[in-house]
Motif scaffolding. Structure first.
Motif, PDB file in Angstrom:
ATOM      1  N   SER A  55       0.853  -1.204   0.000  1.00  0.00           N
ATOM      2  CA  SER A  55       0.000   0.000   0.000  1.00  0.00           C
ATOM      3  C   SER A  55       0.881   1.244   0.000  1.00  0.00           C
ATOM      4  N   LYS A  56       2.063   1.091   0.727  1.00  0.00           N
ATOM      5  CA  LYS A  56       3.001   2.221   0.723  1.00  0.00           C
ATOM      6  C   LYS A  56       3.485   2.483  -0.712  1.00  0.00           C
ATOM      7  N   ILE A  57       3.817   1.364  -1.409  1.00  0.00           N
ATOM      8  CA  ILE A  57       4.323   1.503  -2.773  1.00  0.00           C
ATOM      9  C   ILE A  57       3.247   2.109  -3.682  1.00  0.00           C
ATOM     10  N   LEU A 166      12.937   2.939  -0.400  1.00  0.00           N
ATOM     11  CA  LEU A 166      12.094   2.589  -1.539  1.00  0.00           C
ATOM     12  C   LEU A 166      12.207   3.733  -2.556  1.00  0.00           C
ATOM     13  N   PHE A 167      12.654   3.367  -3.726  1.00  0.00           N
ATOM     14  CA  PHE A 167      12.733   4.395  -4.780  1.00  0.00           C
ATOM     15  C   PHE A 167      11.558   4.226  -5.708  1.00  0.00           C
ATOM     16  N   VAL A 168      10.766   5.294  -5.874  1.00  0.00           N
ATOM     17  CA  VAL A 168       9.632   5.257  -6.807  1.00  0.00           C
ATOM     18  C   VAL A 168       9.904   6.334  -7.867  1.00  0.00           C
ATOM     19  N   GLY A 169      10.042   5.899  -9.089  1.00  0.00           N
ATOM     20  CA  GLY A 169      10.410   6.870 -10.105  1.00  0.00           C
ATOM     21  C   GLY A 169       9.572   6.767 -11.360  1.00  0.00           C
ATOM     22  N   LYS A 170       9.573   7.813 -12.102  1.00  0.00           N
ATOM     23  CA  LYS A 170       8.773   7.782 -13.348  1.00  0.00           C
ATOM     24  C   LYS A 170       9.464   8.700 -14.372  1.00  0.00           C
ATOM     25  N   PRO A 171       9.698   8.221 -15.581  1.00  0.00           N
ATOM     26  CA  PRO A 171      10.249   9.110 -16.611  1.00  0.00           C
ATOM     27  C   PRO A 171       9.163  10.080 -17.100  1.00  0.00           C
ATOM     28  N   LEU A 172       9.564  11.287 -17.339  1.00  0.00           N
ATOM     29  CA  LEU A 172       8.572  12.289 -17.785  1.00  0.00           C
ATOM     30  C   LEU A 172       8.792  12.497 -19.280  1.00  0.00           C
ATOM     31  N   ARG A 173       7.886  12.029 -20.107  1.00  0.00           N
ATOM     32  CA  ARG A 173       7.961  12.201 -21.562  1.00  0.00           C
ATOM     33  C   ARG A 173       6.868  13.194 -21.962  1.00  0.00           C
TER      34      ARG A 173
END
Ligand code: C2E
Ligand code: MG
Ligand code: MG
Length: 846
Positions: A55-57, A166-173
Motif C-alpha cells: 500500500s506504501k508503494i 524505496l525508490f519510486v520513479g517515473k520518466p517524464l515524456r
C-alpha cells in the motif's frame, strides 16, 4: 498367583495402554497444532507487512503519478533553459515537493532528475547529505531509464545516507505544445523520483514479531537481502547491512516456490533448517519470514514432555483408583467370602455373613449364608436319619443302644432299676402278605403312635422325673422296644404292658378296613435279668419269644429257664444238622392190619434219631418240629422216602408179601411243590411201583395252601401213589377236605380211638368218622389201637384197617422183615386172623 497380582497385571497394561494411546494421539494433535500455529502466525505477519509495503508503494506510485501530472512539474520539465528554470520554477517546484512531504513525512527525498541523471531539483526532509549529484551510476536510475512511461518502484541503498529505501520513479515524456507539432512524439524531459524511508518497516522487522529466533527480511530478485529484522547470534554478523547476504540459487528456487505457493522451504540462513515463507512486495522485491525448525521442535518437545507427564500421572492415578476401588468392592468381599466358604467347608455352619448392599457380592454372600443354612439343615436331617427310623421317626437300634448304655450307667451309679419291654407284632407277616407292604407301613406307624400314646399317659403316674426319660425305639421289622428307667416298682411294667395290649384291642383302620392286631411282649428288669445292654435286650427278646410261644398277644417277664430252653434248642439244631451228615437216622415200620382178615396190608415208616452221642433213640416228636422250623425236614424227608421205598422194594424182591408203605410228608415238602417230583425220582431209582407208596398228610398241611396242595396231590395220584389224611379229627376236620381233596384213606387220630369202646362220646365220633369216610368212598384206618375192646369196636363199626401197639409197635426194618416172613411162612389164613394178635412181645422186639 493371587487375584490381587492378576488384577495389577491386567490393570496396569490396560489403563497404561489406553492412556498412552490417548496421550500419543493428543501429543501428535497438539504438536501439529503448535506447528501450524507458528507457521500461521508467520503467514499472517507476512501478509500484513506485505500489504503495508504494497500500500506504501501503491500510495507512493499514485502520488508520483499525481506529481508528474502537476502543471508545475510539466512546466519545469519543458523549460529547457536551466537558468530560467532555476530562477522561475525551482522554488515553486520544491514547495510543491514539500507539500507532499508534509503529508507523507517518509517521502524524505523528492527529486527531479534530468535525462542524464543529474539532480535538477531535490527536496530532502532532515539532514541527508547529497553525496551524488548525478544518479547516472545508480542502478535504479539505469533501470528507470529503460522504462517507457510507467512508474517503477525499487528498493535499494540510498548512496546519500547508505540506508535502504524505496525508490519510486517515473520518466517524464512530454511534448512541448509551444514548440512541438501536435502529432510529435513526446520527448524524455527528465525523471521524478521519490525516496521513501523504510525505517518504519525496518522497525517492524526489528521488533521480533517472530520471536527471538525467527527473522523477517526483504530481498530483491537477485537474492540480495536489503532489509532484515533482528538476527539471532552468529548469523547476525553475516547479515550486517555492510555485509549484504546474497541468497544462493537454491535458496532462491526455494523462495520462489514459497512465494508462488506459500508453504515451507528450507533455508540454511540461520542455524540449521528453517521454515521459510515469502511474499512478493512488488516486482523484483520480496518479503520473507524464516523460523528455525528447532524453535518449533523445542516448543513441541516441551509439549510432549507435558503430555508424557500428564499421561504418566494419569496412569498412576487411574490404576491406583481402579485398584483400590476393586480391592474395596471385589477383593476384600471376595477374601471375606473365601474365608466364610473355608469355614463352611470345615463344617462351621453357624457363622454370620455380613452382607449389606445390593450388588452381586452381597447376593453371593446371601447365597453363601443360605447355602450354609440349608447345609446345616440337611446335616441335622442326616444326623437325625442316621439315628432314627425313617418310617416312624422313632430312634433306631443304634441310638437306642447308645441311650440304653447311658441309662444303664446312670442306673448303676444310683442303684436304680430299668425296665425293657420288647414288643413284636403278632401275625405282621400276614398283613404284609395279604394287604401289601404299604399297608404294613401304615400299620407300623399307627402301632408306634399307640405305643407313644400309652407311654405319655403312663408318664404322668409312674415315672420318676429325676431320671432321664423313657424311650420308644424301632429295632427293625415289626420289633419295637421300650425303655422305662426308674420305675417305682418292676410290677408297674406289667401294668404298662397290659395297657399296651389293651390299646391294641381297638381295631386298626387301614384303607378303610378294620384290623385287629396283637403283640407279644417280653420284659426284662435291670439289675435282675442282666447287667449289660446286649444281655438285657437279648433276654427281653427271649421273653417275647416265649410270649409268642404261649399263645401270642400277652407279655412275659424274663426267667432264666427261658434262656436254658433256647440254648437247648440251639444245641439241638446243631446236633440235628450233624445227625443228617452222620446218617444217624433210622426207619421203624409199624404194620397196618386189615381188620377183617388180620393180614398185614401195609406199614407206616416212622423216623427215629439214633443219637450216637447219647446212645438214645430220639422220638420224632422231639426233633420233627425243629427240623420243620429250620428247613432240615427237606433233606430228612427225602432220605425217609428213599429209605422206605428201597426197603419196600427189597422185601418185594425177596418174595415177601407185598404191602403198601406209608411215608409222612410235612407241610414244607408239599408247599414247595417238589414232593411229586421227588417221589417220581425215588420210584424210578428204587424200581418200586407207585401203587405201593402212600403219602400221609395232616389236615394242617392241606390247610396251609389249598390250591398248591391240591395240584400236588393230583400229580402224586397221577403217578399212581395213594394219599392218606393223617391224624383226622384233631384239626379242623372239615367236610370240605373230604369233598374237595382226592384222598384215598383217612386215618382216625389215636386220641379218638383211645377208649372208643368205653367212652360213648369217643365211640360216637369214631362211628361218625367211619360212616363219613365210607360215604365219600375213602378207606378208614384206626390209629393207636391198644386194646381188644378198641379193636372189637372198630371192627364192629366196619373200620377197614388198624394200626397200634395191639398189633405191633413200630419195628426196626430187620424186625419188621422178620414179622413179614413169619406171616409169609404161615401163608395160611389163620396167621392173619385177628385173634392171633397181640403177638408175643419178644416176637416183635419191644
Ligand atoms: P403219626 O404219623 O400219626 O404216626 C403214628 C404215631 O403213633 C407214631 O408215633 C406211632 O408210634 C404212634 N402209635 C402207633 N400206635 C400207637 C398206639 O397204640 N399207642 C400210642 N400211644 N401210640 C401209637 P411216632 O413214631 O412217635 O411218630 C410221631 C409222629 O411223628 C408221626 O405221627 C408223624 O406225624 C411224625 N413222623 C414220624 N416219622 C416221620 C417222618 O418220616 N416224616 C414226617 N414228616 N413226620 C414223621
Ligand atoms: Mg402218620
Ligand atoms: Mg397219625
Amino acid at each position: 498367583m493371587r487375584l490381587q497380582g492378576k488384577l495389577l497385571l491386567l490393570l496396569i497394561p490396560l489403563v497404561g495402554g489406553a492412556l498412552v494411546a490417548i496421550g500419543s494421539v493428543a501429543y501428535l494433535q497438539l504438536r501439529g497444532n503448535a506447528e501450524r500455529n507458528y507457521l500461521q502466525q508467520m503467514d499472517t505477519l507476512l501478509d500484513q507487512l506485505s500489504q503495508q509495503v504494497q500500500s506504501k508503494i501503491r500510495t507512493a506510485e499514485a502520488n508520483l503519478e499525481l506529481l508528474a501530472a502537476n502543471y508545475l512539474v510539466e512546466k519545469y520539465a519543458l523549460v529547457a533553459d536551466e537558468a530560467e528554470r532555476y530562477r522561475l520554477l525551482q522554488r515553486p517546484l520544491l514547495r510543491s515537493f514539500a507539500g507532499y512531504q508534509s503529508v507523507y513525512p517518509d517521502y524524505y527525498e523528492i527529486r527531479y532528475l534530468l535525462p542524464d541523471g543529474y539532480e535538477a531539483a531535490r527536496r530532502v526532509l532532515g539532514e541527508v547529505p547529497n553525496r551524488t549529484e548525478t544518479e547516472a551510476q545508480n542502478p535504479f536510475f539505469r533501470n528507470l531509464a529503460a522504462v517507457e512511461d510507467a512508474v517503477r518502484s525499487e528498493l535499494g541503498v540510498n548512496p546519500d545516507n547508505g540506508e535502504v529505501a524505496l525508490f519510486v520513479g517515473k520518466p517524464l515524456r512530454l511534448r512541448d505544445p509551444s514548440v512541438d507539432p501536435v502529432l510529435a512524439k513526446p520527448l524524455l524531459r527528465g525523471y521524478l523520483v521519490i525516496t521513501v524511508s523504510l525505517s518504519q518497516l525496518e522497525q517492524q522487522l526489528l521488533s521480533r514479531p517472530l520471536g527471538d529466533t525467527g527473522i523477517l527480511f526483504v530481498a530483491d530478485a537477485a537474492g540480495e537481502i536489503l532489509l532484515h529484522g533482528h538476527v539471532h547470534h552468529d548469523a547476525a554478523a553475516a547479515l550486517e547491512p555492510d555485509h549484504s547476504h546474497v541468497l544462493t540459487a537454491a535458496d532462491l528456487r526455494a523462495l520462489r516456490g514459497g512465494v508462488e505457493r506459500p508453504g515451507r522451504a528450507w533455508l540454511d540462513l540461520l542455524d540449521g533448517p528453517v521454515y521459510l515463507q515469502g511474499r512478493e512486495l512488488s516486482p523484483q522485491l520480496y518479503l520473507y519470514g524464516a523460523l528455525p525448525v528447532d524453535t518449533v521442535k523445542a516448543a513441541t518437545e516441551q509439549l510432549g514432555e507435558l503430555v508424557i507427564a500428564i499421561t504418566l500421572s494419569t496412569i498412576v492415578a487411574v490404576a491406583g483408583v481402579l485398584f483400590f476401588a476393586l480391592r474395596r468392592l471385589v477383593l476384600r468381599p471376595l477374601q471375606r467370602l473365601e474365608a466364610v466358604a473355608h469355614q463352611i467347608g470345615r463344617g462351621r455352619l453357624d457363622i454370620a455373613i455380613a452382607s449389606s448392599g445390593s450388588d452381586e457380592m452381597a447376593s453371593l454372600g446371601q447365597s453363601l449364608a443360605a447355602m450354609a443354612e440349608s447345609l446345616a439343615r440337611s446335616n441335622e436331617r442326616v444326623r437325625f436319619l442316621a439315628d432314627h427310623d425313617s418310617l416312624t421317626g422313632l430312634p433306631n437300634r443304634r441310638l437306642f443302644q447308645d441311650y440304653l448304655g447311658k441309662a444303664l450307667a446312670r442306673a448303676r451309679r444310683h442303684g436304680e432299676t430299668l425296665v425293657l419291654l420288647f414288643l413284636d407284632i403278632d401275625e405282621f407277616k400276614n398283613v404284609n402278605d395279604t394287604l401289601g407292604h404299604q399297608a404294613g407301613d401304615v400299620l407300623l406307624e399307627q402301632f408306634a403312635e399307640r405305643l407313644l400314646g400309652v407311654l405319655r399317659e403312663e408318664d404322668m403316674v409312674a415315672h420318676n422325673r429325676r431320671v432321664p426319660g423313657e424311650m420308644v425305639a424301632r429295632l427293625g421289622g415289626d420289633e419295637f422296644i421300650v425303655l422305662l428307667p426308674g420305675l417305682a416298682a418292676p410290677a408297674t411294667a406289667a401294668g404298662i404292658a397290659e395297657r399296651i395290649l389293651g390299646r391294641l384291642r381297638e381295631p386298626f383302620v387301614i384303607n378303610r378296613q378294620r384290623f385287629f392286631v396283637g403283640a407279644s411282649i417280653g420284659i426284662t428288669v435291670y439289675p435282675d435279668d442282666g447287667d449289660s445292654v446286649p444281655d438285657l435286650v437279648k433276654h427281653a427278646d427271649l421273653a417275647m419269644y416265649h410270649a409268642k410261644r404261649s399263645g401270642k398277644n400277652n407279655y412275659q417277664f424274663f426267667a432264666p429257664e427261658m434262656n436254658a430252653a433256647v440254648v437247648r434248642r440251639m444245641h439241638m439244631e446243631r446236633r440235628l444238622r450233624q445227625a443228617l451228615e452222620r446218617q444217624e437216622f433210622v426207619l421203624h415200620f409199624q404194620p397196618v392190619i386189615e381188620l377183617r382178615s388180620g393180614r398185614i396190608l401195609g406199614a407206616e415208616a416212622l423216623v427215629r434219631w439214633q443219637d450216637l452221642d447219647t446212645g438214645r433213640l430220639v422220638p420224632p416228636d422231639e426233633f420233627i418240629p425243629l427240623a420243620e422250623a429250620t428247613g432240615l425236614i427237606l433233606p430228612l424227608g427225602e432220605w425217609v422216602l428213599l429209605q422206605a421205598c428201597t426197603l419196600a422194594k427189597g422185601w418185594q424182591d425177596r418174595g415177601l408179601p407185598r404191602l403198601q408203605v406209608g411215608v409222612n410228608a410235612s407241610a414244607l415238602q408239599v408247599e414247595r411243590g417238589e414232593l411229586s417230583q421227588k417221589v417220581r425220582e425215588v420210584l424210578a431209582l428204587t424200581g418200586l411201583a407207585a401203587e405201593w407208596l402212600e403219602l400221609e398228610l395232616t389236615e394242617t398241611v392241606i390247610m396251609a395252601a389249598a390250591a398248591e396242595v391240591q395240584a400236588e396231590l393230583t400229580r402224586l395220584q397221577a403217578l399212581g401213589c395213594s394219599i392218606a389224611l393223617d391224624d383226622f379229627g384233631v384239626g379242623y376236620s372239615s367236610l370240605n377236605y373230604l369233598r374237595h381233596f382226592s384222598i384215598d384213606k383217612l386215618k382216625i387220630d389215636r386220641s379218638f380211638v383211645r377208649d372208643c369202646a368205653g367212652v360213648t362220646s369217643q365211640g360216637g365220633i369214631v362211628t361218625a368218622i367211619i360212616a363219613l369216610a365210607h360215604a365219600f368212598g375213602h378207606k378208614v384206618v384206626g390209629e393207636g389201637v391198644e386194646t381188644e375192646g378198641e379193636l372189637a369196636f372198630l371192627q364192629a363199626q366196619g373200620c377197614d384197617l388198624g394200626q397200634g401197639f395191639l398189633f405191633s409197635r413200630p419195628l426196626p426194618a430187620a424186625e419188621f422183615e422178620a414179622l413179614l416172613e413169619q406171616q409169609a411162612v404161615g401163608t395160611g389164613l389163620q396167621a392173619c386172623a385177628v385173634p392171633a394178635w397181640p403177638l408175643p412181645a419178644d416176637a416183635v422186639g419191644v
